[in-house]
Scaffold this motif. Structure first.
Motif, PDB file in Angstrom:
ATOM      1  N   ASP A   5       0.941  -1.203   0.054  1.00  0.00           N
ATOM      2  CA  ASP A   5      -0.112  -0.041  -0.158  1.00  0.00           C
ATOM      3  C   ASP A   5       0.901   1.419  -0.067  1.00  0.00           C
ATOM      4  N   ILE A   7       2.616   4.469  -0.862  1.00  0.00           N
ATOM      5  CA  ILE A   7       2.474   5.469  -1.827  1.00  0.00           C
ATOM      6  C   ILE A   7       3.911   6.112  -2.202  1.00  0.00           C
ATOM      7  N   GLU A   8       4.484   6.018  -3.400  1.00  0.00           N
ATOM      8  CA  GLU A   8       5.641   6.786  -3.731  1.00  0.00           C
ATOM      9  C   GLU A   8       5.487   8.259  -3.759  1.00  0.00           C
ATOM     10  N   SER A   9       6.635   8.959  -3.124  1.00  0.00           N
ATOM     11  CA  SER A   9       6.483  10.401  -3.460  1.00  0.00           C
ATOM     12  C   SER A   9       7.156  10.789  -4.686  1.00  0.00           C
ATOM     13  N   ASP A  15      11.504   7.973  -0.299  1.00  0.00           N
ATOM     14  CA  ASP A  15      10.776   6.513  -0.444  1.00  0.00           C
ATOM     15  C   ASP A  15      11.613   5.464   0.074  1.00  0.00           C
TER      16      ASP A  15
ATOM     17  N   THR B 154      -1.245   4.458   6.829  1.00  0.00           N
ATOM     18  CA  THR B 154      -1.156   4.299   5.535  1.00  0.00           C
ATOM     19  C   THR B 154      -1.182   2.892   5.099  1.00  0.00           C
ATOM     20  N   TRP B 188       4.668  14.236   1.141  1.00  0.00           N
ATOM     21  CA  TRP B 188       4.240  12.731   0.941  1.00  0.00           C
ATOM     22  C   TRP B 188       3.243  12.745   1.877  1.00  0.00           C
ATOM     23  N   GLN B 191      -0.210  14.184   0.006  1.00  0.00           N
ATOM     24  CA  GLN B 191      -0.461  13.344  -0.728  1.00  0.00           C
ATOM     25  C   GLN B 191      -1.003  11.991  -0.399  1.00  0.00           C
ATOM     26  N   ASN B 192      -0.776  11.340   0.538  1.00  0.00           N
ATOM     27  CA  ASN B 192      -1.583  10.287   1.428  1.00  0.00           C
ATOM     28  C   ASN B 192      -2.730  10.638   1.836  1.00  0.00           C
ATOM     29  N   LEU B 195      -5.413  10.569  -0.678  1.00  0.00           N
ATOM     30  CA  LEU B 195      -5.881   9.277  -1.173  1.00  0.00           C
ATOM     31  C   LEU B 195      -6.322   8.505   0.085  1.00  0.00           C
ATOM     32  N   ARG B 199      -9.950   6.937  -0.552  1.00  0.00           N
ATOM     33  CA  ARG B 199     -10.340   5.611  -0.185  1.00  0.00           C
ATOM     34  C   ARG B 199     -11.197   5.094   0.914  1.00  0.00           C
TER      35      ARG B 199
END
Lengths: 204, 204
Positions: A5, A7-9, A15, B154, B188, B191-192, B195, B199
């Protein structure tokens, strides 16, 4: 649920660092032979590493040479990381200890390759220094690594000693670094060894 | 089985230090809301403290001010000790957070009284510095203390957020220190958060 799960930056280094952080959470499922002091279950590598790190803040007055606590703390928190891949090797299992070094070096190659190279090297060097027990800081960290399970054993009716059918000479060998580097603390260990034998927790 | 089996040495200081060591093993039964990344169970304070201590070795390149990693590591390993008596206060529980400071100060009085006074004070000062989040080292340690459970969330389908019926604003407030002190890492996080809402792990 898990690392899939992630999520790449847009930052490859970040990462790598975050994935490594997620990977080492597996230390919580590497179980040791030592019981928690409340006797409820075995402790895991994450708990043990934390416990000995705190101990380094407390016992430096007993060392025969000056030590740098901060370096010893760092060694304590990383000293068992390679067990994520190599597993915990029981201190009193002579067979498993024969190929321990080889298994652990391979595990280190794998583990530290997750990190940016200079960070992987830095942690690997700390682990290697710990493992060699040649510097004062690593001797001190190693003493904490031996004293903590010894304390747990004395408070859990010699659980690990009984399980391993261990004798006094084997424990003395394991505690030799404390005898050399922290003789005042070793007096307490010696006293407990007498009692452990008297109580049938340890073979003479 | 337990601390009643402790054998006293002839050294009162050493006994205090060893008893304190045994006492803090209780960190292994202070459970947090956060799940382990493998989703098998909640993590405990010992595991969490160890995990963020290792993280301090990895992320200092992202701080807006220079930090002393060694001091941050020490804060990480002691920052939750008082929860042995005060319990873990869920970050998103507004009621429990009202008397948190008072409960924790009382817990600290009790906990550190087990140690020789100067050692108790030294650890208490580290904890207080961490808690106040005013110095660069404590800000960095606090960022690790927020980043780790965020990462876990996450990777466990927003477990803690769903359980707390949490919204984005509450998480943003909790992560504000990262936004200020480690903006590159916050990207980061942001961004999460997008998401997590998409979700259904987090309320908008």
């Amino acid at each position: 649920m898990g690392i899939q799960d992630f999520i790449e930056s847009k930052n490859i280094r970040l990462d790598q660092q975050l994935r490594f952080t997620a990977e080492i959470d597996k230390m919580t499922s590497v179980y040791r032979r030592t019981m928690l002091i409340d006797g409820s279950r075995r402790e895991n590598d994450a708990e043990h590493s934390w416990h000995i790190a705190v101990m380094t803040l407390l016992f430096k007055e007993y060392t025969v040479e000056p030590v740098n606590i901060e370096r010893a703390v760092k060694m304590c928190i990383v000293h068992d990381l390679i067990e994520i891949y190599a597993g915990d090797t029981f201190a009193y299992d002579t067979t498993a200890n024969k190929d321990k070094a080889e298994r652990e070096a391979a595990a280190a190659d794998k583990l530290f390759s997750h990190l940016p190279p200079e960070q992987g090297s830095e942690i690997r060097l700390l682990w290697e220094e710990f493992d060699e027990m040649k510097t004062p800081d690593s001797k001190y960290a190693a003493c904490m690594d031996r004293l903590q399970p010894f304390l747990h054993n004395t408070l859990t009716e010699g659980h690990t000693w009984k399980e391993g059918n261990t004798n006094r000479a084997a424990v003395e060998k394991r505690m030799a670094i404390i005898k050399d580097f922290m003789p005042e603390v070793y007096k307490w260990i010696d006293q407990n060894l007498d009692l452990a034998i008297e109580r049938g927790w340890l073979n003479p």
